[in-house]
Design an enzyme around this catalytic site. Structure first.
Site, PDB file in Angstrom:
ATOM      1  CG  ASN A   1     -22.253  70.358  25.977  1.00 10.82           C
ATOM      2  OD1 ASN A   1     -21.827  70.351  27.125  1.00 10.82           O
ATOM      3  ND2 ASN A   1     -22.253  71.443  25.229  1.00 10.82           N
TER       4      ASN A   1
ATOM      5  NE  ARG B   1     -20.848  75.452  29.303  1.00 17.22           N
ATOM      6  CZ  ARG B   1     -21.338  75.090  28.125  1.00 17.22           C
ATOM      7  NH1 ARG B   1     -22.454  74.400  28.026  1.00 17.22           N
ATOM      8  NH2 ARG B   1     -20.706  75.398  27.008  1.00 17.22           N
TER       9      ARG B   1
ATOM     10  CE1 TYR C   1     -29.563  69.173  25.309  1.00 21.11           C
ATOM     11  CE2 TYR C   1     -27.361  69.289  24.370  1.00 21.11           C
ATOM     12  CZ  TYR C   1     -28.373  69.846  25.137  1.00 21.11           C
ATOM     13  OH  TYR C   1     -28.186  71.064  25.733  1.00 21.11           O
TER      14      TYR C   1
END
Ligand code: BGC
Ligand code: BGC
Length: 458
Positions: free
Chosen positions: A305, A90, A307
Site C-alpha cells: 500500500n 479487494r 501513498y
C-alpha cells in the site's frame, strides 16, 4: 480550499503501460468504511463503533454506522465494478459479523452476507480478494486487551479458519492483515484511530501479536491449499539532509514503519530495535518459536500500500528518535500528503534489493488520492493514478515482479478519523441520498483497463 493541480502528461488520454501479461486490475475497499448496517443480522460491536462514539475522536462526529450502505447496496456496487472491467476486488470481512464477540459461535447471517457478496462477484467475472482484518476488531476482544493480548492472535487464526472453510472453495488468495503498522501506531501508540490507546513504543506488542496472528492464520490457509498475502503500508524514507543525525533518525523511522512489519515475515527476524529504544523481545511479547510461526508459512505475495514517501529529520523532542517533516516543492493532495510518484519506483526497487530471493511477487493493494472538492474533470485523481502507474511500469521494466494494482478506492467512504471529508473514490457518493456517481477517473480507469485487455486478448 482549492485543490492542488498535479501536473502530469496528458492524462485524459488513456494510455497503455508496459506491464507483464496477466497483470490484474482492481479496486479496494474495507468493511467498516463502506458497509454500514453495524447492528444488523447479529453483527457485534467493533473497536471502531466504540471509538467513533468518543467525543472529538472523529472529525465532525462522523461514524461508519451507515457509510455507503454497501451491506444492502452491494449489487449496485458490483455493477459499478463490472462497468470498470475489474479483474479483482479487494474488500475486507468484518470479523464482528462472523464472530460477534471475536470467539466461539459463528453467526450464520454474517457468513451468509459474504457468501452472497462473493457469489455475486464471481457471477460478474471478478475475483474476490478478501482481507481478514482491516482494523475492526470485535470490541469484546478489545475488552480483554485487544492486540496487546497474545490470545487475540489465536482467536484471529480461528476466525481465519472459519472463513477459509466457508469461502475457500471460491477464493484462491487471501490477505490476512491490512497495514499492521498503521493499526499499531495510530490505534495503539498515538490513539488517533481505534482503539484509541496512546502507549507510544509500548504499543509494539500489538504489532508482534498481529504478526503472530498472521503467521498462525497463514498456516491454516496454506493447510487448506489457499494462497496468502499480507498488505503492508510501506514508505520510502528520505533523510532531511546527509547529516549523521538525520541519517540515524531516518534509519530509526524506516525500522519502525517498514522493516518491523516485513522482516519477520520474509526473513524470520526482527530488525535491530535498539534504534527505537525498544528491547529485542518487544517488552516480553516475543516468545521462543514465535518468529518461526510468523516466517515459516511464507507468503505467496506481498501487498504494497503506497501513498507517499516520508521525510525524516533528527528529533527536536529528545523523547522520540525522529521527526517527520514535510516534503516541500511537490504537490500535495487534499489530505496534505506529498505527491511523489517516483517514490513508488524507489520503494519497489528497494524491496527487491533488500529482500532479494526472499521477496515474493508484489501486488499494489492500495494507491490513490483524496479530494475535498470536486473538480471537473477530476483531474488531480487522474493525474495521481496516471503518474503512479508510470512509476509502477518503470519498476516492472527494471525487473520487479509486480502482478497487479488495486486502487484505493472504488467509492468515497468513511475515511477513519477524517470521517467523510476525504474522498478517495472513483465513484462519488452522496451520503445523504446514497446516490453513486462515477467520476471522470472512473471512466479513465475503465478505458485504461479495456486498452490493456484488448492487448492481452490478442
Ligand atoms: C493462546 C492459546 C493457544 C496457546 C498455544 C496461548 O498463548 O492463548 O489460545 O492455544 O498459546 O500455545
Ligand atoms: C488504509 C485505508 C485508508 C487509506 C487512506 C490506508 O492506510 O488501509 O483504510 O482509507 O489508507 O487513508
Amino acid at each position: 480550499m482549492s485543490l492542488p493541480h498535479i501536473h502530469a502528461r496528458e492524462a485524459d488520454v488513456p494510455d497503455r503501460y508496459d506491464l507483464p501479461p496477466g497483470f490484474r486490475w482492481g479496486a479496494a475497499t474495507a468493511a467498516y468504511q463502506i458497509e454500514g448496517a453495524v447492528a444488523e443480522d447479529g453483527r457485534g460491536p467493533s473497536v471502531w463503533d466504540a471509538f467513533v462514539a468518543r467525543p472529538g475522536a472523529v472529525r465532525d462526529g462522523h461514524t461508519g454506522a451507515v457509510a455507503c450502505d454497501h451491506y444492502h447496496r452491494y449489487p449496485e456496487d458490483i455493477e459499478l465494478m463490472r462497468g470498470l472491467g475489474l479483474d479483482g476486488y479487494r474488500f475486507s470481512i468484518a470479523w464482528p459479523r462472523i464472530q460477534p464477540t471475536g470467539a466461539g459461535a459463528v453467526n450464520p447471517a454474517g457468513l451468509a452476507f459474504y457468501d452472497r457478496l462473493v457469489d455475486a462477484l464471481l457471477d460478474a467475472g471478478i475475483t474476490p480478494l478478501p482481507t481478514l482484518f482491516h482494523w475492526d476488531l470485535p470490541q469484546a476482544l478489545e475488552d480483554t486487551g485487544g492486540w496487546l493480548d497474545r490470545d487475540t492472535a489465536y482467536r484471529f487464526a480461528e476466525y481465519a479458519t472459519v472463513m477459509a472453510d466457508r469461502l475457500g472453495d471460491r477464493i484462491p488468495t487471501w490477505i490476512t492483515l491490512n497495514e499492521p503498522f498503521v493499526h499499531t501506531v495510530f490505534g495503539y501508540a498515538l490513539g488517533t484511530h481505534a482503539p484509541g490507546r496512546a502507549l507510544m513504543f509500548e504499543a509494539l506488542p500489538a504489532a508482534h501479536h498481529q504478526l503472530l496472528g498472521h503467521g498462525l492464520a497463514a498456516a491454516a490457509l496454506h493447510e487448506r491449499g489457499l494462497g496468502v498475502m499480507l498488505s503492508n503500508n510501506l514508505t520510502p524514507v528520505e533523510p532531511a539532509s546527509a547529516s549523521d543525525a538525520d541519517l540515524a533518525a531516518a534509519h530509526a523511522y524506516d525500522t519502525l514503519h517498514n522493516r518491523l512489519f516485513t522482516d519477520p515475515v520474509l526473513l524470520g527476524r526482527y530488525p535491530d530495535l535498539s534504534v527505537l529504544g525498544v528491547p529485542d523481545d518487544i517488552y516480553g511479547a516475543v516468545r521462543p518459536g514465535d518468529l518461526e510461526l510468523i516466517h515459516t508459512p511464507g507468503l505467496d505475495g506481498l501487498g504494497v500500500n503506497y501513498y507517499n514517501p516520508t521525510r525524516i529529520a533528527a528529533p527536536t523532542d529528545p523523547g522520540l528518535p525522529f521527526d517527520l517533516v514535510d516534503i516541500p516543492d511537490v504537490p500535495h493532495t487534499a489530505f496534505g500528503w506529498p505527491v511523489v510518484p517516483d517514490g513508488l519506483t524507489r520503494l519497489l526497487l528497494d524491496l527487491r534489493d533488500t529482500y532479494g530471493q526472499a521477496l515474493p511477487p508484489l501486488t499494489i493493494t492500495e494507491n490513490g488520492c483524496s479530494v475535498t472538492e470536486e473538480t471537473d474533470p477530476d483531474q488531480p485523481r487522474i493525474d495521481y493514478l496516471a503518474t503512479h502507474l508510470d512509476a509502477l511500469a518503470q519498476a516492472a521494466a527494471e525487473g520487479v515482479d509486480v502482478r497487479g494494482y488495486y486502487t484505493w478506492s472504488l467509492l468515497d467512504n468513511f475515511e477513519w478519523a477524517e470521517g467523510y471529508h476525504q474522498r478517495f473514490g472513483l465513484v462519488h457518493v452522496d451520503f445523504a441520498t446514497q446516490k453513486r456517481t462515477p467520476r471522470a477517473s472512473y471512466t479513465w480507469y475503465r478505458d485504461l483497463i479495456s486498452a490493456h485487455r484488448s492487448v492481452r486478448e490478442r
